[in-house]
Design a protein around this motif. Structure first.
Motif, PDB file in Angstrom:
ATOM      1  N   HIS A 348       0.828  -1.205   0.000  1.00  0.00           N
ATOM      2  CA  HIS A 348       0.000   0.000   0.000  1.00  0.00           C
ATOM      3  C   HIS A 348       0.863   1.256   0.000  1.00  0.00           C
ATOM      4  CE1 HIS A 348      -2.207   3.298   2.078  1.00  0.00           C
ATOM      5  NE2 HIS A 348      -3.066   3.011   1.117  1.00  0.00           N
ATOM      6  N   ALA A 349       1.995   1.221   0.712  1.00  0.00           N
ATOM      7  CA  ALA A 349       2.879   2.399   0.754  1.00  0.00           C
ATOM      8  C   ALA A 349       3.351   2.755  -0.660  1.00  0.00           C
ATOM      9  CB  ALA A 349       4.063   2.116   1.668  1.00  0.00           C
ATOM     10  N   PHE A 350       3.806   1.756  -1.411  1.00  0.00           N
ATOM     11  CA  PHE A 350       4.279   2.024  -2.780  1.00  0.00           C
ATOM     12  C   PHE A 350       3.118   2.451  -3.685  1.00  0.00           C
ATOM     13  CE2 PHE A 350       7.884  -0.657  -1.425  1.00  0.00           C
ATOM     14  CZ  PHE A 350       8.926   0.145  -1.859  1.00  0.00           C
ATOM     15  N   ALA A 351       2.002   1.712  -3.603  1.00  0.00           N
ATOM     16  CA  ALA A 351       0.881   1.995  -4.508  1.00  0.00           C
ATOM     17  C   ALA A 351       0.280   3.371  -4.228  1.00  0.00           C
ATOM     18  CB  ALA A 351      -0.186   0.916  -4.364  1.00  0.00           C
ATOM     19  N   LYS A 352       0.120   3.708  -2.952  1.00  0.00           N
ATOM     20  CA  LYS A 352      -0.536   4.981  -2.650  1.00  0.00           C
ATOM     21  C   LYS A 352       0.381   6.161  -2.927  1.00  0.00           C
ATOM     22  CE  LYS A 352      -4.016   4.966  -1.951  1.00  0.00           C
ATOM     23  NZ  LYS A 352      -4.900   4.732  -0.859  1.00  0.00           N
ATOM     24  N   ALA A 353       1.684   6.000  -2.686  1.00  0.00           N
ATOM     25  CA  ALA A 353       2.618   7.074  -3.059  1.00  0.00           C
ATOM     26  C   ALA A 353       2.565   7.302  -4.570  1.00  0.00           C
ATOM     27  CB  ALA A 353       4.031   6.709  -2.616  1.00  0.00           C
ATOM     28  N   ALA A 354       2.549   6.211  -5.338  1.00  0.00           N
ATOM     29  CA  ALA A 354       2.469   6.334  -6.801  1.00  0.00           C
ATOM     30  C   ALA A 354       1.168   7.013  -7.221  1.00  0.00           C
ATOM     31  CB  ALA A 354       2.557   4.944  -7.433  1.00  0.00           C
ATOM     32  N   MET A 355       0.077   6.640  -6.578  1.00  0.00           N
ATOM     33  CA  MET A 355      -1.228   7.186  -6.942  1.00  0.00           C
ATOM     34  C   MET A 355      -1.308   8.688  -6.686  1.00  0.00           C
ATOM     35  SD  MET A 355      -4.620   5.057  -5.946  1.00  0.00           S
ATOM     36  CE  MET A 355      -5.230   3.944  -7.189  1.00  0.00           C
ATOM     37  N   PHE A 356      -0.808   9.135  -5.535  1.00  0.00           N
ATOM     38  CA  PHE A 356      -0.868  10.568  -5.226  1.00  0.00           C
ATOM     39  C   PHE A 356       0.059  11.373  -6.145  1.00  0.00           C
ATOM     40  CE2 PHE A 356      -3.108  10.271  -1.043  1.00  0.00           C
ATOM     41  CZ  PHE A 356      -3.997  11.296  -1.287  1.00  0.00           C
ATOM     42  N   LEU A 383       1.952   8.339 -18.902  1.00  0.00           N
ATOM     43  CA  LEU A 383       2.647   7.524 -17.895  1.00  0.00           C
ATOM     44  C   LEU A 383       1.983   7.665 -16.524  1.00  0.00           C
ATOM     45  CD1 LEU A 383       6.421   7.993 -18.811  1.00  0.00           C
ATOM     46  CD2 LEU A 383       4.828   6.209 -19.503  1.00  0.00           C
ATOM     47  N   SER A 384       1.452   8.856 -16.243  1.00  0.00           N
ATOM     48  CA  SER A 384       0.784   9.056 -14.948  1.00  0.00           C
ATOM     49  C   SER A 384      -0.507   8.245 -14.878  1.00  0.00           C
ATOM     50  CB  SER A 384       0.480  10.543 -14.737  1.00  0.00           C
ATOM     51  OG  SER A 384       1.675  11.269 -14.666  1.00  0.00           O
ATOM     52  N   VAL A 385      -1.253   8.232 -15.972  1.00  0.00           N
ATOM     53  CA  VAL A 385      -2.481   7.430 -15.986  1.00  0.00           C
ATOM     54  C   VAL A 385      -2.141   5.944 -15.874  1.00  0.00           C
ATOM     55  CG1 VAL A 385      -4.494   6.781 -17.367  1.00  0.00           C
ATOM     56  CG2 VAL A 385      -3.760   9.169 -17.284  1.00  0.00           C
ATOM     57  N   LEU A 386      -1.050   5.532 -16.544  1.00  0.00           N
ATOM     58  CA  LEU A 386      -0.611   4.129 -16.432  1.00  0.00           C
ATOM     59  C   LEU A 386      -0.207   3.817 -14.987  1.00  0.00           C
ATOM     60  CD1 LEU A 386       0.140   1.430 -17.744  1.00  0.00           C
ATOM     61  CD2 LEU A 386       2.380   2.420 -18.318  1.00  0.00           C
ATOM     62  N   ALA A 387       0.531   4.748 -14.357  1.00  0.00           N
ATOM     63  CA  ALA A 387       0.936   4.545 -12.957  1.00  0.00           C
ATOM     64  C   ALA A 387      -0.286   4.431 -12.058  1.00  0.00           C
ATOM     65  CB  ALA A 387       1.819   5.713 -12.502  1.00  0.00           C
ATOM     66  N   PHE A 388      -1.284   5.295 -12.300  1.00  0.00           N
ATOM     67  CA  PHE A 388      -2.507   5.245 -11.489  1.00  0.00           C
ATOM     68  C   PHE A 388      -3.180   3.876 -11.654  1.00  0.00           C
ATOM     69  CE2 PHE A 388      -6.840   5.967 -10.269  1.00  0.00           C
ATOM     70  CZ  PHE A 388      -6.773   6.922  -9.268  1.00  0.00           C
ATOM     71  N   VAL A 458       4.086  18.791 -18.973  1.00  0.00           N
ATOM     72  CA  VAL A 458       4.184  17.619 -18.098  1.00  0.00           C
ATOM     73  C   VAL A 458       5.648  17.227 -17.952  1.00  0.00           C
ATOM     74  CG1 VAL A 458       3.578  15.183 -17.861  1.00  0.00           C
ATOM     75  CG2 VAL A 458       1.902  16.804 -18.766  1.00  0.00           C
ATOM     76  N   ASP A 459       6.100  17.090 -16.701  1.00  0.00           N
ATOM     77  CA  ASP A 459       7.490  16.726 -16.424  1.00  0.00           C
ATOM     78  C   ASP A 459       7.631  15.208 -16.552  1.00  0.00           C
ATOM     79  OD1 ASP A 459       9.896  15.963 -14.993  1.00  0.00           O
ATOM     80  OD2 ASP A 459       9.989  18.036 -14.316  1.00  0.00           O
ATOM     81  N   LEU A 460       8.397  14.770 -17.561  1.00  0.00           N
ATOM     82  CA  LEU A 460       8.541  13.334 -17.817  1.00  0.00           C
ATOM     83  C   LEU A 460       9.206  12.617 -16.641  1.00  0.00           C
ATOM     84  CD1 LEU A 460       8.014  11.162 -19.929  1.00  0.00           C
ATOM     85  CD2 LEU A 460      10.282  11.636 -20.891  1.00  0.00           C
ATOM     86  N   ALA A 461      10.165  13.292 -15.993  1.00  0.00           N
ATOM     87  CA  ALA A 461      10.853  12.661 -14.850  1.00  0.00           C
ATOM     88  C   ALA A 461       9.859  12.385 -13.711  1.00  0.00           C
ATOM     89  CB  ALA A 461      11.977  13.574 -14.364  1.00  0.00           C
ATOM     90  N   GLN A 462       8.945  13.321 -13.478  1.00  0.00           N
ATOM     91  CA  GLN A 462       7.957  13.102 -12.419  1.00  0.00           C
ATOM     92  C   GLN A 462       7.036  11.931 -12.778  1.00  0.00           C
ATOM     93  OE1 GLN A 462       6.027  16.946 -11.739  1.00  0.00           O
ATOM     94  NE2 GLN A 462       7.387  17.282  -9.999  1.00  0.00           N
ATOM     95  N   GLU A 463       6.648  11.850 -14.047  1.00  0.00           N
ATOM     96  CA  GLU A 463       5.809  10.725 -14.463  1.00  0.00           C
ATOM     97  C   GLU A 463       6.533   9.399 -14.252  1.00  0.00           C
ATOM     98  OE1 GLU A 463       2.446  11.329 -17.425  1.00  0.00           O
ATOM     99  OE2 GLU A 463       4.264  11.777 -18.538  1.00  0.00           O
ATOM    100  N   ARG A 464       7.839   9.379 -14.571  1.00  0.00           N
ATOM    101  CA  ARG A 464       8.602   8.134 -14.434  1.00  0.00           C
ATOM    102  C   ARG A 464       8.724   7.702 -12.975  1.00  0.00           C
ATOM    103  NH1 ARG A 464      13.281   9.744 -18.803  1.00  0.00           N
ATOM    104  NH2 ARG A 464      12.209   8.973 -20.660  1.00  0.00           N
ATOM    105  N   VAL A 465       8.856   8.693 -12.082  1.00  0.00           N
ATOM    106  CA  VAL A 465       8.933   8.349 -10.648  1.00  0.00           C
ATOM    107  C   VAL A 465       7.632   7.690 -10.189  1.00  0.00           C
ATOM    108  CG1 VAL A 465       9.045   9.308  -8.330  1.00  0.00           C
ATOM    109  CG2 VAL A 465      10.609  10.132 -10.071  1.00  0.00           C
ATOM    110  N   ALA A 466       6.505   8.299 -10.558  1.00  0.00           N
ATOM    111  CA  ALA A 466       5.210   7.713 -10.167  1.00  0.00           C
ATOM    112  C   ALA A 466       5.059   6.311 -10.754  1.00  0.00           C
ATOM    113  CB  ALA A 466       4.065   8.618 -10.644  1.00  0.00           C
ATOM    114  N   LEU A 467       5.457   6.156 -12.013  1.00  0.00           N
ATOM    115  CA  LEU A 467       5.348   4.846 -12.654  1.00  0.00           C
ATOM    116  C   LEU A 467       6.266   3.826 -11.978  1.00  0.00           C
ATOM    117  CD1 LEU A 467       4.102   3.166 -14.915  1.00  0.00           C
ATOM    118  CD2 LEU A 467       5.934   3.938 -16.431  1.00  0.00           C
ATOM    119  N   GLY A 468       7.478   4.255 -11.622  1.00  0.00           N
ATOM    120  CA  GLY A 468       8.417   3.347 -10.962  1.00  0.00           C
ATOM    121  C   GLY A 468       7.864   2.805  -9.647  1.00  0.00           C
ATOM    122  N   LEU A 469       7.264   3.679  -8.842  1.00  0.00           N
ATOM    123  CA  LEU A 469       6.680   3.229  -7.570  1.00  0.00           C
ATOM    124  C   LEU A 469       5.516   2.271  -7.816  1.00  0.00           C
ATOM    125  CD1 LEU A 469       6.738   6.606  -5.574  1.00  0.00           C
ATOM    126  CD2 LEU A 469       8.161   4.588  -5.167  1.00  0.00           C
ATOM    127  N   ALA A 470       4.708   2.572  -8.838  1.00  0.00           N
ATOM    128  CA  ALA A 470       3.573   1.695  -9.148  1.00  0.00           C
ATOM    129  C   ALA A 470       4.055   0.324  -9.605  1.00  0.00           C
ATOM    130  CB  ALA A 470       2.697   2.341 -10.233  1.00  0.00           C
TER     131      ALA A 470
END
Length: 491
Positions: A348-356, A383-388, A458-470
């Motif tokens: 949940h920690a990884f998934a919820k951090a990615a979601m937010f 990538l953000s929608v994919l991470a979500f 849209v910052d691609l690096a930020q999207e990649r971080v969210a995707l990585g956590l997801a």
């Protein structure tokens, strides 16, 4: 218990971020950001070495601060659960620091900015407080760690300086302070009754008498308020949804887990088994109510970040289903329930951090976070929608995610122990989670008739971080089950 080899790592895990905080605050300018980013890999390496040490020894690593053993001195202990949470913390905080560079970077030769200085300093403070909360072996020092955590989290949540943020965080502060007072009263009663607050010494002496019952009740209510377990959740949705994305991810992914680990230590280490057997079904009943209530309210939310916040209210509930399953069982069933609960906290920690983080990127790109008007979001922030979506799979409990393994272990333990009603709650919670995740994805993936352009790039690096956590939240489910035996070490 005696101090063990490698105990210095436990001290360093607290001292290093505190030193970084003091240096960053004293030097100012770009120094806090640089220090924080340099220390992140150092902290990750220390957490990895500690985890390897616990796995190798198959026993907790222990350090006595100043060389004095309890009750005169303070003990730091890293069992399997603490080692796993320390590594989770290091990974998520490191990812959030990288995500936050776009928002809180101080450009070269630019004057010092208040928000930037505060973010990096309080991020280090939060990291130190989380490490102290997972390692603490003394109930009073754990209280100090929780207070540091609360004030660090509050400062990060208010960084944007909006009036709505202050109002939401004041409510959080009120609940947190009431929780602190109740917890402190409980520790005072325990100290008066037993003359020590060391967890292992208390475990040997604790009795099921009136003073212990009152102390445990006060401390439990205080910790439940800090965790926002239903019906004490009133502060969480506004506080988590109103904070900046990086702060929301920290609050929802990590901060609530510190009180949870402390609650596990209180009930499974300190309190007599008879008391635990009586309290466990009540905690699980509150957890079940949180799952159903939080999921239903999330389904009705019009704003994306509020939906994610109510999802946290629901997912916290799963953490409490393990109490009667562990307390009322033995052998493999109890181990399965314990592992399921611990894995739920981590996944949940990884998934919820990615979601937010993903929700923050989407909201910024769209200029709003109204779910009904998210058409085209998948085009401008794919990538953000994919991470979500990937994080949502883990929250739903879809194979092969970490959330699936956690919920499957809890469900198996519920059926094998004859407590089938908790299995019904797990299945219903998964279906409701699927409902609100699908609602967001269907809106985001719907095409617009007219071309759509992001309100801000849209910052691609930020999207990649969210995707990585997801992705990590999903990959956790692919680890062999034996790997999760780590969380059983020292239980």
């Amino acid at each position: 218990m005696e101090a063990t080899a490698g105990g210095f790592l436990l001290v360093l895990l607290v001292v290093v971020p505190v030193t970084g905080l003091l240096l960053g605050f004293a030097l100012g300018g770009r120094a806090p950001e640089r220090i924080a980013l340099w220390l992140m890999p150092v902290g990750l390496a220390m957490a990895l070495v500690l985890l390897a040490g616990v796995l190798h020894a198959k026993a907790p690593v222990v350090a006595f601060v100043g060389g004095w053993a309890p009750p005169l001195g303070l003990a730091l202990r890293a069992d399997g659960l603490a080692a796993a949470m320390l590594l989770t913390t290091a990974l998520i905080i490191g990812a959030i620091a990288y995500f936050a560079r776009a928002d809180y970077r101080t450009p070269l030769h630019a004057p010092e900015a208040r928000a930037s200085l505060a973010f990096w300093c309080f991020l280090l403070a939060l990291w130190a407080a989380l490490n102290a909360a997972f390692l603490g072996g003394d109930l009073f020092n754990l209280f100090v760690a929780l207070e540091m955590l609360t004030f660090g989290a509050l400062a990060l949540a208010c960084l944007d300086g909006k009036a709505t943020q202050f109002k939401a965080e004041l409510r959080y502060l009120l609940f947190a302070l009431i929780g602190s007072v109740l917890y402190l009263l409980g520790t005072a009663l325990l100290y008066g009754a037993y003359g020590t607050l060391d967890i292992l010494l208390l475990a040997r002496a604790a009795r099921a008498d009136a003073a212990t019952i009152v102390a445990a009740s006060l401390m439990t209510v205080g910790l439940l308020g800090k965790m926002a377990l239903f019906p004490l959740h009133l502060w969480l949705p506004a506080a988590h949804a109103g904070a900046p994305p990086a702060a929301s991810a920290l609050l929802s992914g990590l901060v609530v887990k510190a009180s949870y680990v402390l609650l596990l230590r209180l009930w499974f280490w300190v309190m007599p088994a008879a008391l635990l057997l009586a309290v466990a079904p009540i905690l699980a009943l509150l957890g079940a109510a949180a799952i159903l209530f939080g999921s239903l309210v999330a389904l009705r939310q019009a704003r994306l970040k509020l939906l994610v916040a109510y999802s946290t209210v629901a997912q916290i509930g799963y953490l409490f289903l393990m109490f009667p399953l562990v307390a009322g069982s033995a052998g493999e069933i109890a181990e399965r329930a314990w592992t399921g609960g611990a894995l739920q906290a981590i996944s949940h920690a990884f998934a919820k951090a990615a979601m937010f983080l993903a929700a923050g990127v989407i909201a910024r790109a769209m200029g709003h976070d109204r779910i009904a008007e998210l058409q085209g979001a998948a085009r401008i922030a794919p990538l953000s929608v994919l991470a979500f979506g990937l994080a949502g799979l883990s929250l739903m409990g879809i194979p092969p995610s970490g959330g699936f393994t956690a919920k499957w272990l809890l469900l198996q333990a519920a059926l094998d122990s004859g407590q089938w009603w908790w299995a019904l709650v797990i299945v219903a919670g998964g279906l409701l989670t699927g409902g609100y995740v699908f609602r967001v994805l269907s809106a985001a993936m719907r095409a617009r008739a007219a071309p759509i352009f992001p309100m801000v790039p849209v910052d691609l690096a930020q999207e990649r971080v969210a995707l990585g956590l997801a992705v990590i939240s999903v990959l956790l489910g692919l680890l062999p089950l034996g790997a999760f035996g780590l969380v059983l070490i020292g239980r």
